[in-house]
Design an enzyme around this catalytic site. Structure first.
Site, PDB file in Angstrom:
ATOM      1  N   THR A 134       0.845  -1.198   0.000  1.00 40.45           N
ATOM      2  CA  THR A 134       0.000   0.000   0.000  1.00 40.45           C
ATOM      3  C   THR A 134       0.872   1.236   0.000  1.00 40.45           C
ATOM      4  O   THR A 134       1.920   1.247   0.652  1.00 40.45           O
ATOM      5  CB  THR A 134      -0.862   0.019   1.277  1.00 40.45           C
ATOM      6  OG1 THR A 134      -1.774  -1.049   1.182  1.00 40.45           O
ATOM      7  CG2 THR A 134      -1.607   1.328   1.456  1.00 40.45           C
TER       8      THR A 134
ATOM      9  N   ARG B 255     -13.831  -7.232   0.344  1.00 39.65           N
ATOM     10  CA  ARG B 255     -12.874  -7.163   1.470  1.00 39.65           C
ATOM     11  C   ARG B 255     -12.256  -5.762   1.550  1.00 39.65           C
ATOM     12  O   ARG B 255     -11.812  -5.215   0.542  1.00 39.65           O
ATOM     13  CB  ARG B 255     -11.781  -8.204   1.278  1.00 39.65           C
ATOM     14  CG  ARG B 255     -10.740  -8.253   2.395  1.00 39.65           C
ATOM     15  CD  ARG B 255      -9.496  -7.498   2.017  1.00 39.65           C
ATOM     16  NE  ARG B 255      -8.422  -7.610   3.013  1.00 39.65           N
ATOM     17  CZ  ARG B 255      -7.368  -6.793   3.038  1.00 39.65           C
ATOM     18  NH1 ARG B 255      -7.247  -5.842   2.137  1.00 39.65           N
ATOM     19  NH2 ARG B 255      -6.450  -6.941   3.952  1.00 39.65           N
ATOM     20  N   VAL B 256     -12.242  -5.190   2.721  1.00 36.68           N
ATOM     21  CA  VAL B 256     -11.588  -3.900   2.936  1.00 36.68           C
ATOM     22  C   VAL B 256     -10.509  -4.100   3.993  1.00 36.68           C
ATOM     23  O   VAL B 256     -10.745  -4.746   5.016  1.00 36.68           O
ATOM     24  CB  VAL B 256     -12.617  -2.837   3.388  1.00 36.68           C
ATOM     25  CG1 VAL B 256     -11.925  -1.539   3.756  1.00 36.68           C
ATOM     26  CG2 VAL B 256     -13.636  -2.587   2.278  1.00 36.68           C
ATOM     27  N   GLY B 257      -9.327  -3.559   3.733  1.00 33.09           N
ATOM     28  CA  GLY B 257      -8.211  -3.716   4.674  1.00 33.09           C
ATOM     29  C   GLY B 257      -8.099  -2.541   5.624  1.00 33.09           C
ATOM     30  O   GLY B 257      -9.068  -1.814   5.866  1.00 33.09           O
ATOM     31  N   ASP B 258      -6.907  -2.348   6.141  1.00 34.86           N
ATOM     32  CA  ASP B 258      -6.672  -1.280   7.125  1.00 34.86           C
ATOM     33  C   ASP B 258      -6.537   0.102   6.481  1.00 34.86           C
ATOM     34  O   ASP B 258      -6.708   1.120   7.145  1.00 34.86           O
ATOM     35  CB  ASP B 258      -5.365  -1.562   7.881  1.00 34.86           C
ATOM     36  CG  ASP B 258      -4.171  -1.584   6.920  1.00 34.86           C
ATOM     37  OD1 ASP B 258      -4.231  -2.326   5.912  1.00 34.86           O
ATOM     38  OD2 ASP B 258      -3.189  -0.861   7.152  1.00 34.86           O
TER      39      ASP B 258
ATOM     40  N   THR C 161       1.563  -0.097   6.008  1.00 36.40           N
ATOM     41  CA  THR C 161       1.349  -1.080   4.957  1.00 36.40           C
ATOM     42  C   THR C 161       1.621  -2.429   5.606  1.00 36.40           C
ATOM     43  O   THR C 161       2.422  -2.541   6.529  1.00 36.40           O
ATOM     44  CB  THR C 161       2.240  -0.830   3.728  1.00 36.40           C
ATOM     45  OG1 THR C 161       2.071  -1.910   2.799  1.00 36.40           O
ATOM     46  CG2 THR C 161       3.700  -0.701   4.070  1.00 36.40           C
ATOM     47  N   GLY C 162       0.921  -3.447   5.124  1.00 35.57           N
ATOM     48  CA  GLY C 162       1.098  -4.756   5.738  1.00 35.57           C
ATOM     49  C   GLY C 162      -0.194  -5.528   5.681  1.00 35.57           C
ATOM     50  O   GLY C 162      -1.085  -5.202   4.897  1.00 35.57           O
TER      51      GLY C 162
HETATM   52  N1  ASP Z   1      -2.560  -3.022   4.087  1.00 33.22           N
HETATM   53  C1  ASP Z   1      -3.134  -3.459   2.844  1.00 33.22           C
HETATM   54  C2  ASP Z   1      -4.390  -4.214   3.071  1.00 33.22           C
HETATM   55  O1  ASP Z   1      -4.443  -5.020   3.969  1.00 33.22           O
HETATM   56  C3  ASP Z   1      -2.227  -4.327   2.070  1.00 33.22           C
HETATM   57  C4  ASP Z   1      -0.912  -3.736   1.747  1.00 33.22           C
HETATM   58  O2  ASP Z   1      -0.353  -2.953   2.499  1.00 33.22           O
HETATM   59  O3  ASP Z   1      -0.435  -4.106   0.673  1.00 33.22           O
HETATM   60  O4  ASP Z   1      -5.315  -4.021   2.318  1.00 33.22           O
END
Ligand code: ASP
Length: 320
Positions: free
Chosen positions: A151, A179-182, A202-203
């Site tokens: 990200t 799906r939604v991430g952080d 990111t992660g």
């Molecule tokens: N943090 C992002 C998510 O979980 C993924 C990423 O950082 O690539 O959607």
């Protein structure tokens, strides 16, 4: 003092442009928006905006956020399809009195109503990645929806002391639809308070969200910690916490900057890179390394590394 810090090498072109803008007195909102747009627009970055990797139904669903550290206004979009610059939609949403976080069809309607550019975000290259991954699965190799993380997340400080934070991502490759991430979740993927500073992540979103890690870093900076100390404490403690409670911790890489332009970065993975520019430091890409005692240190990316990075990103892809 002004400055901007961002996750990953892919932010370099964007923060270079933003630094030029900040130098000339541009505000933190315009500068960060421009920087993120540049990452979204570049098709060879396969985890953000155009060219982003699709979900398991071969659709590119994007998440983005924008936060103003003066008013604490936040705008976010989740699982939005077919719009070129999710960060700009998030910025406009941050200016609304309510309805600041829109997802899916609702976000698309809002973007359409406000004249944002509609664009098919699925590139031929992303389709090849998709097909190759499907092929690997049928070949019975282990398929994980998640490998690597990418990200773009930024924190920006302008000459007037205004601060912003913003993120943009296509999330996890092969994620479920919806799906939604952080990344668009306040306190998890980003947070900024101009009285203190900001942080972004990111992660593995599912794990970052468990600890509201960006907020925790800002909170620690508010207690007086330097951004590096705050990142170290928040990331190391939470990584440990997850390992104790769940046996493992997902990838977590955090960047932070305070309102003096001091910055910090902490990751729990090998291979993380970040880009930073301040009034005192020209745009620079750093690689995060670990010594034999597991202690993290930063190394300026060599020209060879930079050349190789672009070469591998843009190399022709073959469908298996
Ligand atoms: N943090 C992002 C998510 O979980 C993924 C990423 O950082 O690539 O959607």
């Amino acid at each position: 003092m002004y400055g901007i810090i961002a996750t990953w090498r892919m932010a370099l072109e964007g923060i270079t442009e933003a630094e030029e803008m900040l130098k000339k007195g541009s505000d933190a909102k315009d500068s960060i928006e421009k920087a993120i747009q540049m990452v979204e627009d570049f098709e060879f970055y396969k985890s953000v905006g155009y060219g982003g990797l699709p979900n398991e139904e071969m659709e590119v669903e994007l998440d983005a956020a924008f936060m103003d550290g003066d008013s604490l206004s936040i705008g976010c979009v989740g699982a939005i399809k077919d719009y070129a610059n999710p960060v700009s939609i998030a910025r406009m949403l941050s200016e609304e009195p309510v309805n600041n976080f829109l997802v899916g069809a609702g976000a698309e309607k809002y973007a359409h109503r406000h004249g944002f550019e509609r664009k098919n975000m699925l590139t031929e290259r992303a389709k090849i990645h998709y097909h190759n991954r499907v092929k690997e699965t049928t070949d019975n190799k282990e398929l994980k929806p998640y490998s690597g993380h990418d990200t773009v997340g930024m924190v920006c400080l302008d000459q007037e002391g205004h601060m912003t934070s913003a993120t943009s991502t296509s999330g996890l490759f092969m994620k479920h639809a919806g799906r939604v991430g952080d990344s668009p979740i306040s306190g998890s993927g980003f947070y900024v308070d101009s009285k203190v500073g900001g942080a972004s992540a990111t992660g593995l979103g599912e794990d970052v969200m468990k600890g509201c890690v960006s907020y925790e870093i800002v909170r620690l900076m508010k207690e007086g910690m330097h951004p590096q100390e705050a990142c170290d404490k928040a990331v190391r403690d939470f990584d440990q916490e997850l390992k104790e409670r769940r046996g493992k911790a997902g990838d977590m890489s955090l960047i932070a900057m305070n309102n003096k332009g001091e910055w910090g970065v902490t990751t729990n993975i090998e291979g993380f890179s970040f880009a930073v520019a301040t009034e005192k430091e020209k745009p620079t890409v750093y690689l995060v390394k670990f010594d034999e005692n597991g202690k993290q240190y930063f190394e300026v990316a060599s020209q060879e590394w930079m050349d190789n990075y672009m070469k591998t990103r843009t190399a022709p892809l073959v469908r298996k």
